[in-house]
Design an enzyme around this catalytic site. Structure first.
Site, PDB file in Angstrom:
ATOM      1  N   HIS A   1      14.436  53.386  24.645  1.00  0.00           N
ATOM      2  CA  HIS A   1      15.798  53.447  25.208  1.00  0.00           C
ATOM      3  C   HIS A   1      16.263  54.902  25.237  1.00  0.00           C
ATOM      4  O   HIS A   1      16.949  55.359  24.315  1.00  0.00           O
ATOM      5  CB  HIS A   1      16.759  52.616  24.360  1.00  0.00           C
ATOM      6  CG  HIS A   1      16.588  51.140  24.505  1.00  0.00           C
ATOM      7  ND1 HIS A   1      17.312  50.374  25.391  1.00  0.00           N
ATOM      8  CD2 HIS A   1      15.753  50.278  23.871  1.00  0.00           C
ATOM      9  CE1 HIS A   1      16.945  49.109  25.296  1.00  0.00           C
ATOM     10  NE2 HIS A   1      15.995  49.028  24.378  1.00  0.00           N
TER      11      HIS A   1
ATOM     12  N   GLU B   1      18.568  56.279  26.799  1.00  0.00           N
ATOM     13  CA  GLU B   1      20.022  56.456  26.932  1.00  0.00           C
ATOM     14  C   GLU B   1      20.697  56.749  25.594  1.00  0.00           C
ATOM     15  O   GLU B   1      21.752  57.381  25.552  1.00  0.00           O
ATOM     16  CB  GLU B   1      20.665  55.217  27.573  1.00  0.00           C
ATOM     17  CG  GLU B   1      20.565  53.930  26.784  1.00  0.00           C
ATOM     18  CD  GLU B   1      19.329  53.110  27.098  1.00  0.00           C
ATOM     19  OE1 GLU B   1      19.306  51.914  26.770  1.00  0.00           O
ATOM     20  OE2 GLU B   1      18.372  53.683  27.658  1.00  0.00           O
TER      21      GLU B   1
ATOM     22  N   CYS C   1      12.904  49.244  28.705  1.00  0.00           N
ATOM     23  CA  CYS C   1      12.581  48.163  27.774  1.00  0.00           C
ATOM     24  C   CYS C   1      12.167  46.901  28.551  1.00  0.00           C
ATOM     25  O   CYS C   1      11.089  46.877  29.131  1.00  0.00           O
ATOM     26  CB  CYS C   1      13.753  47.899  26.830  1.00  0.00           C
ATOM     27  SG  CYS C   1      13.296  46.967  25.356  1.00  0.00           S
TER      28      CYS C   1
END
Length: 563
Positions: A526, A528, A399
């Site tokens: 993102h 994750e 990001c």
């Protein structure tokens, strides 16, 4: 539908989220379909406008919901995809009730906490519990509900009252309350104290809820005499007192619960159609926990961010790195570096901090710059990115980390000295990162590009494409207000910084890769948030593979992990 309510006492942050997730994992391992709901008693509508220092990271769901980080625990443990309505807040409930009142739904009645707020909570829970969260789209059989905060908090009272009523509506065989409490052990005496748990259970009973299981958290394993004392003074059988001490990894928690007979208890208490023994899923968790504890090789990653004082601020990033390290049989050594300490201003103010931060960065095997907002610390992040690029250190930018990688490249490789993001300098002559057209500069909450979006690979010659299994597109979760300026991308590509992934329209830059570098990757999304213990996120896996010098071998094996 069976409902399991998890409450907490004595202190907040006691581990209710991990306990709730672990209970869900055990029940899922028995072949049941499980969903989860988190109740946060704060008045905010959602977690989107919080500082990470308030409640930890903001977790983003597929539907764009900005929610509490515990929903991330549920998704990772249970391998499910939740929705924004799986996170209930006081703000959401009151907004819902007030909208109904304005609409005239209460037919002129006085709108009160009881029954209108409490009824709204019960209705919300019953409706959301039925929403499918697995890939098979079947209705869940069990709903695990975590009530945030501690028993006795004034803002949690309407929710406690709602569940006091709900236990009779759902019937005893369909409702179970688990109370998580703390058993402290003062250094002065070394004795494990039960009084806080006794007081917490008494307060819960006084509000109309009786715990079926008491889960006692402690630093060290709890002695049998303590268990018997809690059983006697809290009016439960000894087998209804469960101990969870601090363990080396959260993967061990479901196993500790299972070893203390929790499956047998739930089978009898909730009349569940299950065997007494868990399935292969929990055996996989056992193997994973054992493997985690036996790891010898270490890989160090430097996380360069601005919220490094609290590890929960980057909870999903840490978990994604941990999943990837475990997949390649390495122990993760994550070094948190405050990006402001890498800046020249810190050298003048506190040279020791400055040199310690740079020492950490220099000895790391790989560098990660995660997402964030605001100008503070950005110069330090740019310094770290420049180091990774010039010294050929494996690097992943997520990001804002990707956006700053573009800024750094523009300044140092394209010689655009004032290149910047309009987030930090609205008057820059070289705006390489710009506001998105849909960005609303007025309201802050829910105005970003949020949720799962498709990213299309525009070339086959991409490391990340290979890591994703040579797919033509990927779908990952986003949370950003700014984007790389699409009008300037050709300047970067000519110098070797390739934009290998973009959105479905081809206008929004999603993935960058640097030529002639072991691993220099930036992603606007993102990844994750979709990492799982047994399915690590490809960008993070790539960083760990590059940091351990095994990326090329992995790609040559067709992206298969060595046994």
């Amino acid at each position: 539908m069976k409902y399991i309510l998890v409450t907490g006492g004595v202190i907040s942050g006691i581990g209710k989220g991990i306990i709730a997730s672990s209970i869900g994992t055990i029940l899922k391992s028995c072949g049941l379909r499980v969903t989860a709901i988190k109740i946060d008693p704060y008045i905010n509508i959602d977690a989107g406008t919080f500082s990470p220092y308030e409640h930890g990271e903001v977790f983003v769901l597929n539907d764009g919901g900005e929610v509490d980080l515990d929903l991330g625990n549920y998704e990772r443990f249970l391998d499910i995809n939740l929705y924004k309505d799986n996170n209930i807040t006081t703000g959401k409930i009151y907004q819902h009730v007030i909208n109904k009142e304005r609409h005239g739904d209460y037919l002129g009645k006085t709108v009160q906490v009881v029954p209108h707020i409490t009824d709204a909570v019960q209705e919300w829970v019953m409706n959301q519990a039925k929403v499918p969260v697995d890939d098979d789209k079947k209705e869940p059989q069990i709903c695990v509900i975590e009530l945030g905060g501690t028993i006795g908090d004034i803002e949690g009272m309407p929710f406690i009252e709602a569940f006091r009523q709900f236990q009779f509506k759902a019937k005893r065989e369909n409702f179970c309350n688990i109370h998580v409490s703390l058993v402290p052990q003062p250094n002065a005496t070394g004795e494990q104290k039960t009084k806080p748990t006794q007081n917490s259970v008494r307060a819960l009973r006084g509000l109309g809820l009786s715990p079926d299981l008491i889960v006692c958290r402690s630093a060290k394993p709890i002695e049998m005499a303590v268990k018997e004392k809690i059983s006697m003074f809290c009016h439960v059988e000894p087998e209804q007192v469960i101990f969870i001490h601090d363990v080396s990894s959260t993967y061990r928690v479901p196993i500790l619960l299972e070893e203390q007979g929790i499956i047998k208890y739930f089978k009898q208490r909730l009349n569940l159609p299950i065997d007494d023994q868990p399935s292969d899923l929990l055996m996989k968790w056992k193997k994973m926990a054992c493997r985690y504890e036996r790891l010898l090789k270490v890989c160090s990653i430097a996380l360069v961010g601005k919220y490094t004082k609290l590890s929960d601020c980057y909870a999903s990033v840490f978990k994604a790195l941990e999943h990837s390290a475990l997949a390649i049989n390495y122990k993760l050594d994550l070094m948190y570096i405050d990006s402001t300490e890498l800046e020249r201003s810190t050298e003048a103010e506190n040279s020791v901090k400055y040199h310690q931060a740079w020492h950490k960065l220099c000895k790391a095997d790989g560098i990660l710059v995660p997402g964030g907002f605001g100008i503070r610390g950005t110069e330090g992040k740019l310094q770290a990115i420049s180091w990774a690029r010039t010294k050929k250190k494996p690097f992943l930018g997520v990001c804002l980390g990707m956006q700053l990688a573009v800024v750094e490249f523009a300044r140092n490789c394209l010689n655009w000295e004032d290149a910047n993001s309009t987030e930090f300098d609205s008057d820059t002559k070289n705006p390489v990162v710009i506001d998105m057209p849909e960005h609303n500069p007025g309201d802050m909450g829910g105005t970003m590009r949020l949720g799962k979006r498709r990213t299309v690979f525009k070339t086959e010659n991409s490391v990340l494409r290979k890591l994703y299994g040579d797919e033509t597109f990927v779908e990952e979760r986003h949370r950003h207000r700014y984007e790389v300026n699409p009008e300037l991308t050709h300047c970067f590509e000519e110098k070797g910084l390739k934009f290998v992934g973009h959105d479905t329209e081809g206008n929004r830059m999603e993935i960058i890769e640097l030529e002639n570098h072991p691993y220099f990757v930036g992603v606007q999304f993102h990844p994750e948030f979709s990492s799982r213990p047994m399915k690590p996120s490809p960008p993070y896996l790539g960083l760990l593979l590059a940091a351990t010098g095994t990326l090329n071998a992995y790609l040559q094996r067709g992206c298969k992990l060595s046994p």
